[in-house]
Design a protein around this motif. Sequence first.
Motif, PDB file in Angstrom:
ATOM      1  N   HIS A  58     -13.623 -68.410 -35.456  1.00  0.00           N
ATOM      2  CA  HIS A  58     -13.818 -68.855 -36.834  1.00  0.00           C
ATOM      3  C   HIS A  58     -12.642 -68.333 -37.643  1.00  0.00           C
ATOM      4  O   HIS A  58     -12.462 -67.116 -37.773  1.00  0.00           O
ATOM      5  CB  HIS A  58     -15.131 -68.358 -37.433  1.00  0.00           C
ATOM      6  CG  HIS A  58     -15.399 -68.947 -38.784  1.00  0.00           C
ATOM      7  ND1 HIS A  58     -16.104 -70.130 -38.962  1.00  0.00           N
ATOM      8  CD2 HIS A  58     -15.014 -68.555 -40.030  1.00  0.00           C
ATOM      9  CE1 HIS A  58     -16.149 -70.417 -40.249  1.00  0.00           C
ATOM     10  NE2 HIS A  58     -15.493 -69.484 -40.918  1.00  0.00           N
ATOM     11  N   GLY A  59     -11.829 -69.230 -38.163  1.00  0.00           N
ATOM     12  CA  GLY A  59     -10.645 -68.814 -38.890  1.00  0.00           C
ATOM     13  C   GLY A  59      -9.747 -67.989 -37.990  1.00  0.00           C
ATOM     14  O   GLY A  59      -9.380 -68.402 -36.888  1.00  0.00           O
ATOM     15  N   LYS A  60      -9.407 -66.793 -38.431  1.00  0.00           N
ATOM     16  CA  LYS A  60      -8.546 -65.892 -37.656  1.00  0.00           C
ATOM     17  C   LYS A  60      -9.350 -64.918 -36.801  1.00  0.00           C
ATOM     18  O   LYS A  60      -8.773 -64.012 -36.194  1.00  0.00           O
ATOM     19  CB  LYS A  60      -7.630 -65.104 -38.600  1.00  0.00           C
ATOM     20  CG  LYS A  60      -6.702 -65.988 -39.438  1.00  0.00           C
ATOM     21  CD  LYS A  60      -5.830 -65.137 -40.348  1.00  0.00           C
ATOM     22  CE  LYS A  60      -4.965 -65.981 -41.256  1.00  0.00           C
ATOM     23  NZ  LYS A  60      -4.094 -65.153 -42.130  1.00  0.00           N
ATOM     24  N   TRP A  61     -10.665 -65.087 -36.748  1.00  0.00           N
ATOM     25  CA  TRP A  61     -11.534 -64.203 -35.966  1.00  0.00           C
ATOM     26  C   TRP A  61     -11.861 -64.846 -34.626  1.00  0.00           C
ATOM     27  O   TRP A  61     -12.191 -66.034 -34.553  1.00  0.00           O
ATOM     28  CB  TRP A  61     -12.840 -63.937 -36.702  1.00  0.00           C
ATOM     29  CG  TRP A  61     -12.720 -63.079 -37.917  1.00  0.00           C
ATOM     30  CD1 TRP A  61     -12.397 -63.485 -39.185  1.00  0.00           C
ATOM     31  CD2 TRP A  61     -12.957 -61.678 -37.997  1.00  0.00           C
ATOM     32  NE1 TRP A  61     -12.410 -62.421 -40.050  1.00  0.00           N
ATOM     33  CE2 TRP A  61     -12.753 -61.291 -39.345  1.00  0.00           C
ATOM     34  CE3 TRP A  61     -13.319 -60.708 -37.067  1.00  0.00           C
ATOM     35  CZ2 TRP A  61     -12.891 -59.978 -39.771  1.00  0.00           C
ATOM     36  CZ3 TRP A  61     -13.475 -59.397 -37.489  1.00  0.00           C
ATOM     37  CH2 TRP A  61     -13.263 -59.055 -38.835  1.00  0.00           C
ATOM     38  N   LEU A  62     -11.818 -64.052 -33.560  1.00  0.00           N
ATOM     39  CA  LEU A  62     -12.255 -64.481 -32.235  1.00  0.00           C
ATOM     40  C   LEU A  62     -13.524 -63.728 -31.891  1.00  0.00           C
ATOM     41  O   LEU A  62     -13.568 -62.491 -31.993  1.00  0.00           O
ATOM     42  CB  LEU A  62     -11.165 -64.189 -31.198  1.00  0.00           C
ATOM     43  CG  LEU A  62     -11.505 -64.520 -29.749  1.00  0.00           C
ATOM     44  CD1 LEU A  62     -11.778 -66.008 -29.579  1.00  0.00           C
ATOM     45  CD2 LEU A  62     -10.372 -64.072 -28.823  1.00  0.00           C
ATOM     46  N   ILE A  63     -14.563 -64.467 -31.483  1.00  0.00           N
ATOM     47  CA  ILE A  63     -15.838 -63.856 -31.139  1.00  0.00           C
ATOM     48  C   ILE A  63     -16.015 -63.905 -29.629  1.00  0.00           C
ATOM     49  O   ILE A  63     -16.068 -64.990 -29.027  1.00  0.00           O
ATOM     50  CB  ILE A  63     -17.023 -64.549 -31.836  1.00  0.00           C
ATOM     51  CG1 ILE A  63     -16.854 -64.495 -33.364  1.00  0.00           C
ATOM     52  CG2 ILE A  63     -18.343 -63.868 -31.458  1.00  0.00           C
ATOM     53  CD1 ILE A  63     -16.224 -65.707 -33.970  1.00  0.00           C
ATOM     54  N   MET A  64     -16.062 -62.734 -29.010  1.00  0.00           N
ATOM     55  CA  MET A  64     -16.286 -62.600 -27.571  1.00  0.00           C
ATOM     56  C   MET A  64     -17.781 -62.366 -27.362  1.00  0.00           C
ATOM     57  O   MET A  64     -18.289 -61.257 -27.554  1.00  0.00           O
ATOM     58  CB  MET A  64     -15.456 -61.435 -27.016  1.00  0.00           C
ATOM     59  CG  MET A  64     -15.698 -61.131 -25.545  1.00  0.00           C
ATOM     60  SD  MET A  64     -14.609 -59.757 -24.998  1.00  0.00           S
ATOM     61  CE  MET A  64     -15.420 -59.314 -23.455  1.00  0.00           C
ATOM     62  N   HIS A  65     -18.478 -63.431 -26.991  1.00  0.00           N
ATOM     63  CA  HIS A  65     -19.920 -63.327 -26.777  1.00  0.00           C
ATOM     64  C   HIS A  65     -20.206 -62.821 -25.372  1.00  0.00           C
ATOM     65  O   HIS A  65     -19.491 -63.130 -24.416  1.00  0.00           O
ATOM     66  CB  HIS A  65     -20.581 -64.692 -26.960  1.00  0.00           C
ATOM     67  CG  HIS A  65     -20.641 -65.160 -28.383  1.00  0.00           C
ATOM     68  ND1 HIS A  65     -21.501 -64.604 -29.298  1.00  0.00           N
ATOM     69  CD2 HIS A  65     -19.938 -66.118 -29.040  1.00  0.00           C
ATOM     70  CE1 HIS A  65     -21.343 -65.206 -30.468  1.00  0.00           C
ATOM     71  NE2 HIS A  65     -20.397 -66.122 -30.344  1.00  0.00           N
ATOM     72  N   THR A  66     -21.267 -62.031 -25.256  1.00  0.00           N
ATOM     73  CA  THR A  66     -21.790 -61.641 -23.956  1.00  0.00           C
ATOM     74  C   THR A  66     -23.289 -61.914 -23.962  1.00  0.00           C
ATOM     75  O   THR A  66     -23.857 -62.348 -24.966  1.00  0.00           O
ATOM     76  CB  THR A  66     -21.539 -60.150 -23.647  1.00  0.00           C
ATOM     77  OG1 THR A  66     -22.449 -59.346 -24.414  1.00  0.00           O
ATOM     78  CG2 THR A  66     -20.099 -59.753 -23.966  1.00  0.00           C
ATOM     79  N   GLU A  67     -23.934 -61.648 -22.818  1.00  0.00           N
ATOM     80  CA  GLU A  67     -25.392 -61.803 -22.769  1.00  0.00           C
ATOM     81  C   GLU A  67     -26.080 -60.780 -23.658  1.00  0.00           C
ATOM     82  O   GLU A  67     -27.255 -60.941 -24.005  1.00  0.00           O
ATOM     83  CB  GLU A  67     -25.871 -61.639 -21.331  1.00  0.00           C
ATOM     84  CG  GLU A  67     -25.416 -62.762 -20.419  1.00  0.00           C
ATOM     85  CD  GLU A  67     -25.764 -62.505 -18.962  1.00  0.00           C
ATOM     86  OE1 GLU A  67     -25.978 -63.477 -18.237  1.00  0.00           O
ATOM     87  OE2 GLU A  67     -25.820 -61.311 -18.564  1.00  0.00           O
ATOM     88  N   GLY A  68     -25.369 -59.734 -24.035  1.00  0.00           N
ATOM     89  CA  GLY A  68     -25.895 -58.732 -24.958  1.00  0.00           C
ATOM     90  C   GLY A  68     -25.192 -58.847 -26.300  1.00  0.00           C
ATOM     91  O   GLY A  68     -25.313 -59.851 -26.998  1.00  0.00           O
TER      92      GLY A  68
END
Length: 264
Positions: A58-68
């Motif tokens: 989102h924009g300049k943010w990177l979101i690293m999702h995990t199962e937690g």
Amino acid sequence: MPELSDVEAYRRVLAECGPGHRVERVEVRDAGVLRGGLTAGRLRDALAGSRVTEPRRHGKWLIMHTEGPALLLHFGMTGQLVCARAAEAPAAHDRVLFTLDDDRQLRFRDQRKLRGIWLAPTPGDVDHLLADQGPDALGISRAQLTDALSGRPRQLKAALLDQSAIAGLGNLLSDEILWHARLHPARRTNQLSGEQRGRLGRSLHQVLRVSVRAGHVPARRSWLTGHRDSEHGGCPRCGTELAHGRYAGRGTVWCPHDQPAPAG
């Protein structure tokens, strides 16, 4: 400085390296990039054994999702995300290493450490950390762009750089978009005609489409970015010598012929 197009390239790195794999080890080589009260121990405890899922940006943010939990990465001025073999020696500015179960590593690399990594234990925490961000520039609608340019009148360059209005645009993208739209960076948002707003929206989407494919703002000979750093560089559209100044506190380049200064 990483902008939307650069961070989208890092999202692709994460999408190719991470999803489906478990984090086996977290090595914090420099806790100076941990933000929001996050400690090395808390990061290791939160990620150990977690399987990485599909990332998003989102924009300049990177979101690293995990199962937690999720990690939110912001790259500041000099940040990068690299996928490497675990056996490869870390680079000097590799601050945090995430070793996956296939012996690859995701490496958060950052020389100046102006931003960093945040931990979001729940989806609500992700939303909270992104609460001050405007709509993502890559998918912004005409109505959202109109809203972003409404309210307090200000210079166009300042409006484009305001992450709470439009998320993802930085200095290079803003200048390129304004050059494509033939709009001066100092033009006031309340001075735009409907036709000019339309040009701005079309230019924004055109510049972002090309830049996202390239993974950066490309220095095309037919683009402003291909000439902005040349001494006495000329406009690739009309040949006029490019003008240099400061708007919204940032070094700005424009064509004085194709982007005439607003009256008054």
